[in-house]
Design a protein around this motif. Structure first.
Motif, PDB file in Angstrom:
ATOM      1  N   ARG A   1       7.669   6.111   9.505  1.00 13.22           N
ATOM      2  CA  ARG A   1       7.907   4.733   9.079  1.00 13.22           C
ATOM      3  C   ARG A   1       7.441   4.441   7.655  1.00 13.22           C
ATOM      4  N   PRO A   2       6.224   4.862   7.231  1.00 14.22           N
ATOM      5  CA  PRO A   2       5.839   4.573   5.840  1.00 14.22           C
ATOM      6  C   PRO A   2       6.785   5.175   4.818  1.00 14.22           C
ATOM      7  N   LEU A   3       7.276   6.402   5.083  1.00 17.08           N
ATOM      8  CA  LEU A   3       8.208   7.041   4.161  1.00 17.08           C
ATOM      9  C   LEU A   3       9.503   6.245   4.045  1.00 17.08           C
TER      10      LEU A   3
ATOM     11  N   SER B   1       6.084  -1.802 -15.127  1.00 17.66           N
ATOM     12  CA  SER B   1       5.358  -1.731 -13.864  1.00 17.66           C
ATOM     13  C   SER B   1       6.315  -1.727 -12.674  1.00 17.66           C
ATOM     14  N   SER B   2       7.384  -2.530 -12.764  1.00 17.58           N
ATOM     15  CA  SER B   2       8.370  -2.562 -11.681  1.00 17.58           C
ATOM     16  C   SER B   2       9.049  -1.215 -11.514  1.00 17.58           C
ATOM     17  N   ALA B   3       9.375  -0.573 -12.638  1.00 14.81           N
ATOM     18  CA  ALA B   3      10.009   0.747 -12.576  1.00 14.81           C
ATOM     19  C   ALA B   3       9.069   1.775 -11.947  1.00 14.81           C
ATOM     20  N   LEU B   4       7.770   1.694 -12.268  1.00 16.27           N
ATOM     21  CA  LEU B   4       6.802   2.601 -11.657  1.00 16.27           C
ATOM     22  C   LEU B   4       6.644   2.315 -10.165  1.00 16.27           C
ATOM     23  N   GLY B   5       6.817   1.046  -9.767  1.00 10.73           N
ATOM     24  CA  GLY B   5       6.759   0.697  -8.354  1.00 10.73           C
ATOM     25  C   GLY B   5       7.854   1.381  -7.554  1.00 10.73           C
ATOM     26  N   VAL B   6       9.044   1.517  -8.173  1.00 18.81           N
ATOM     27  CA  VAL B   6      10.148   2.244  -7.529  1.00 18.81           C
ATOM     28  C   VAL B   6       9.751   3.697  -7.310  1.00 18.81           C
ATOM     29  N   LEU B   7       9.156   4.308  -8.327  1.00 13.70           N
ATOM     30  CA  LEU B   7       8.708   5.701  -8.217  1.00 13.70           C
ATOM     31  C   LEU B   7       7.647   5.845  -7.129  1.00 13.70           C
ATOM     32  N   ALA B   8       6.740   4.876  -7.039  1.00 12.33           N
ATOM     33  CA  ALA B   8       5.685   4.929  -6.011  1.00 12.33           C
ATOM     34  C   ALA B   8       6.283   4.894  -4.612  1.00 12.33           C
ATOM     35  N   GLY B   9       7.342   4.095  -4.427  1.00 13.48           N
ATOM     36  CA  GLY B   9       8.001   4.044  -3.126  1.00 13.48           C
ATOM     37  C   GLY B   9       8.579   5.386  -2.724  1.00 13.48           C
ATOM     38  N   CYS B  10       9.084   6.137  -3.699  1.00 16.16           N
ATOM     39  CA  CYS B  10       9.659   7.455  -3.412  1.00 16.16           C
ATOM     40  C   CYS B  10       8.580   8.507  -3.148  1.00 16.16           C
ATOM     41  N   LEU B  11       7.342   8.261  -3.594  1.00 16.13           N
ATOM     42  CA  LEU B  11       6.265   9.241  -3.423  1.00 16.13           C
ATOM     43  C   LEU B  11       5.467   9.038  -2.136  1.00 16.13           C
ATOM     44  N   LEU B  12       5.850   8.046  -1.325  1.00 19.99           N
ATOM     45  CA  LEU B  12       5.076   7.758  -0.125  1.00 19.99           C
ATOM     46  C   LEU B  12       5.109   8.904   0.877  1.00 19.99           C
TER      47      LEU B  12
ATOM     48  N   ILE C   1       2.469  11.468  -0.051  1.00 19.01           N
ATOM     49  CA  ILE C   1       1.140  10.856   0.086  1.00 19.01           C
ATOM     50  C   ILE C   1       0.738  10.759   1.560  1.00 19.01           C
ATOM     51  N   THR C   2       1.668  10.322   2.417  1.00 25.93           N
ATOM     52  CA  THR C   2       1.344  10.223   3.846  1.00 25.93           C
ATOM     53  C   THR C   2       1.057  11.598   4.452  1.00 25.93           C
ATOM     54  N   ARG C   3       1.773  12.627   3.997  1.00 20.26           N
ATOM     55  CA  ARG C   3       1.489  13.985   4.492  1.00 20.26           C
ATOM     56  C   ARG C   3       0.115  14.454   4.009  1.00 20.26           C
ATOM     57  N   LEU C   4      -0.243  14.097   2.769  1.00 15.49           N
ATOM     58  CA  LEU C   4      -1.554  14.463   2.229  1.00 15.49           C
ATOM     59  C   LEU C   4      -2.682  13.838   3.048  1.00 15.49           C
ATOM     60  N   TYR C   5      -2.465  12.597   3.504  1.00 12.86           N
ATOM     61  CA  TYR C   5      -3.461  11.884   4.307  1.00 12.86           C
ATOM     62  C   TYR C   5      -3.274  12.117   5.805  1.00 12.86           C
ATOM     63  N   GLN C   6      -2.399  13.058   6.167  1.00 13.86           N
ATOM     64  CA  GLN C   6      -2.137  13.381   7.574  1.00 13.86           C
ATOM     65  C   GLN C   6      -1.718  12.143   8.372  1.00 13.86           C
ATOM     66  N   HIS C   7      -0.886  11.295   7.723  1.00 12.83           N
ATOM     67  CA  HIS C   7      -0.279  10.107   8.338  1.00 12.83           C
ATOM     68  C   HIS C   7      -1.323   9.095   8.813  1.00 12.83           C
ATOM     69  N   ASN C   8      -2.480   9.075   8.184  1.00 10.00           N
ATOM     70  CA  ASN C   8      -3.522   8.098   8.501  1.00 10.00           C
ATOM     71  C   ASN C   8      -3.320   6.872   7.604  1.00 10.00           C
ATOM     72  N   THR C   9      -2.583   5.893   8.136  1.00 13.96           N
ATOM     73  CA  THR C   9      -2.231   4.708   7.337  1.00 13.96           C
ATOM     74  C   THR C   9      -3.458   3.912   6.932  1.00 13.96           C
ATOM     75  N   TYR C  10      -4.451   3.847   7.816  1.00 17.70           N
ATOM     76  CA  TYR C  10      -5.657   3.067   7.500  1.00 17.70           C
ATOM     77  C   TYR C  10      -6.349   3.612   6.254  1.00 17.70           C
ATOM     78  N   ARG C  11      -6.518   4.930   6.173  1.00 14.97           N
ATOM     79  CA  ARG C  11      -7.190   5.521   5.014  1.00 14.97           C
ATOM     80  C   ARG C  11      -6.394   5.280   3.732  1.00 14.97           C
ATOM     81  N   ILE C  12      -5.066   5.408   3.812  1.00 10.30           N
ATOM     82  CA  ILE C  12      -4.238   5.157   2.624  1.00 10.30           C
ATOM     83  C   ILE C  12      -4.415   3.719   2.166  1.00 10.30           C
ATOM     84  N   LEU C  13      -4.392   2.772   3.115  1.00  8.29           N
ATOM     85  CA  LEU C  13      -4.531   1.356   2.776  1.00  8.29           C
ATOM     86  C   LEU C  13      -5.899   1.073   2.174  1.00  8.29           C
ATOM     87  N   LEU C  14      -6.945   1.651   2.769  1.00  5.97           N
ATOM     88  CA  LEU C  14      -8.300   1.424   2.255  1.00  5.97           C
ATOM     89  C   LEU C  14      -8.446   1.963   0.834  1.00  5.97           C
ATOM     90  N   HIS C  15      -7.952   3.166   0.595  1.00  8.08           N
ATOM     91  CA  HIS C  15      -8.079   3.763  -0.734  1.00  8.08           C
ATOM     92  C   HIS C  15      -7.204   3.048  -1.762  1.00  8.08           C
TER      93      HIS C  15
END
Length: 427
Positions: free
Chosen positions: A117-119, A281-292, A295-309
């Motif tokens: 879902r986050p991806l 900043s908006s253009a970088l936000g688009v890139l961030a959406g594609c990198l999710l 990032i979620t695989r790096l955090y082993q799909h732990n949404t809480y840790r991603i949100l906290l960090h």
């Protein structure tokens, strides 16, 4: 669904930047223009929860089509608004029913597994953001033409009609019955397992059957069901998640509230540069959406840790901006803030749906939108008060609010982690 979301924000962002100019050209005062803008925000505040819950009851297809068509009607009326009264009337259907992106997110939540879902939400937000970047450019060009605002409004209405056609053409029957070809076509490493697919299709089939039954219920029964579901959300233990969402949204809004004015006062930078920086900043936000995904695989799909960090990073970057001694520090903070805020917005939605459950995803997303609307109402007031003391007042206040949100997340760490472990165990 990515294409209608892109076209949705592309059409809206063509019109919205021109609306203040248009209403003033009709003879409205600044006060009247402000009142109409506030009424639109208030309608969004109260309608988002009800429309989201309604989509849980009657089904995504009918609610999404209704919202798209009524939004198209609003923008068509806007294209015929030759008086302030007609302008105000045109904002009513849009204020009540412009929740197309929220319902689309709820539909995506129904169709994908919790792990993916986050991806998917990140890609959805990226597609929407591209439309928001391109829309103002096209709208600015069209407004230079004779009767440019009216033409832009009609084009926006046509885009919504096109979206209605695209949504109608979606393979709803395949979604509800679940065919084997779809399951066999998704045997890549990052796709769902066969069992997850069967579970999702069975859930869609049961939801579709319930939606068809609910569609033919009397309006009074539907209203009673909506109120019952909203009461259930209000009495649930999700208050801390919604409070975190409110605090972080107000903190980010405070950062942007006096951005152009503060840069001019602090560094002597022209508003044009601030506009370029926000587009960057908006253009970088688009890139961030594609990198999710990575990032979620790096955090082993732990949404809480991603949100906290990401929230901690957002708080640090707002503090860096508030204490910046040169424009380069502002550029640095804006660069990384685009990533942290985009990731944070996606993760808070995922956490709401994980703890609240997919069965009421429309209601949860609607309540979340209402919480954000409260932030949009509160932030200008807080910004005005803080600006009386210093140009750095609003972002400094934002740092304090973000810190409170981080403390709340830390205090409820056990609750979030236990839900995260259950989610991974089920998959």
């Amino acid at each position: 669904l990515f294409l209608p979301s892109f076209q949705d924000l592309f059409g809206v962002s063509m019109v919205v930047p021109l609306m203040n100019l248009h209403i003033k050209s009709l003879g409205a005062s600044h006060t009247v223009a402000g009142i109409i803008g506030s009424l639109y925000g208030i309608m969004q505040l109260f309608s988002s929860t009800f429309v989201g819950c309604w989509s849980d009851i009657v089904g995504r297809r009918y609610s999404l089509l209704a919202c798209i068509l009524l939004s198209a009607l609003g923008y068509f009326l806007l294209g015929t608004s030759t008086t302030v009264f007609l302008f105000a009337i045109s904002r009513v259907p849009v204020g009540i029913f412009k929740h197309t992106l929220s319902i689309s997110k709820a539909l995506l939540s129904d169709l994908v597994s919790e792990r993916d879902r986050p991806l998917v939400m990140g890609r959805f937000n990226a597609a929407s953001s591209v439309g928001f970047i391109l829309g103002p450019v096209v709208g600015g060009y069209l407004t230079e033409l004779e009767d440019g605002f009216y033409q832009t409004s009609f084009i926006c209405a046509c885009i919504f009609l096109l979206n209605a056609g695209l949504v109608w053409m979606l393979p709803w029957s395949e979604e509800n019955t679940g065919n084997r070809e779809h399951q066999q076509g998704n045997k890549r490493t990052d796709s769902f397992s066969a069992k997850a697919n069967r579970d999702l299709h069975l859930k869609s089939a049961s939801n579709g059957a319930m939606a068809r039954d609910s569609l033919f219920q009397s309006p009074w029964i539907q209203v009673a069901t909506v109120l019952k579901r909203i009461k259930g959300i209000a009495c649930s233990d999700l208050w801390d998640i919604f409070l975190v969402r409110l605090l972080m949204s107000v903190a980010i809004l405070l950062y942007y509230s006096n951005f152009s004015l503060a840069l001019e006062e602090r560094f002597g930078v022209k508003p044009l540069f601030a506009g370029y920086l926000m587009s960057y900043s908006s253009a970088l936000g688009v890139l961030a959406g594609c990198l999710l995904g990575p990032i979620t695989r790096l955090y082993q799909h732990n949404t809480y840790r991603i949100l906290l960090h990401s929230s901690t990073l957002t708080c640090t970057l707002i503090l860096l901006y508030a204490s910046a001694l040169s424009i380069w520090m502002v550029i640095l903070s804006s660069t990384f803030l685009a990533f942290s805020t985009t990731i944070g917005r996606t993760c808070i939605i995922d956490l709401e749906l994980t703890i609240g459950g997919n069965e009421a995803s429309g209601t949860l997303l609607g309540v979340g939108q209402s919480v954000t609307s409260v932030g949009r109402i509160v932030a200008p007031l807080l910004s005005g008060i803080a600006q009386e003391f210093s140009p750095c007042g609003p972002p400094s206040l934002g740092v304090g609010l973000a810190l409170v949100a981080i403390l709340i997340m830390n205090a409820n760490k056990q609750k979030y982690c236990s839900h995260g472990n259950v989610k991974l165990k089920n998959q």
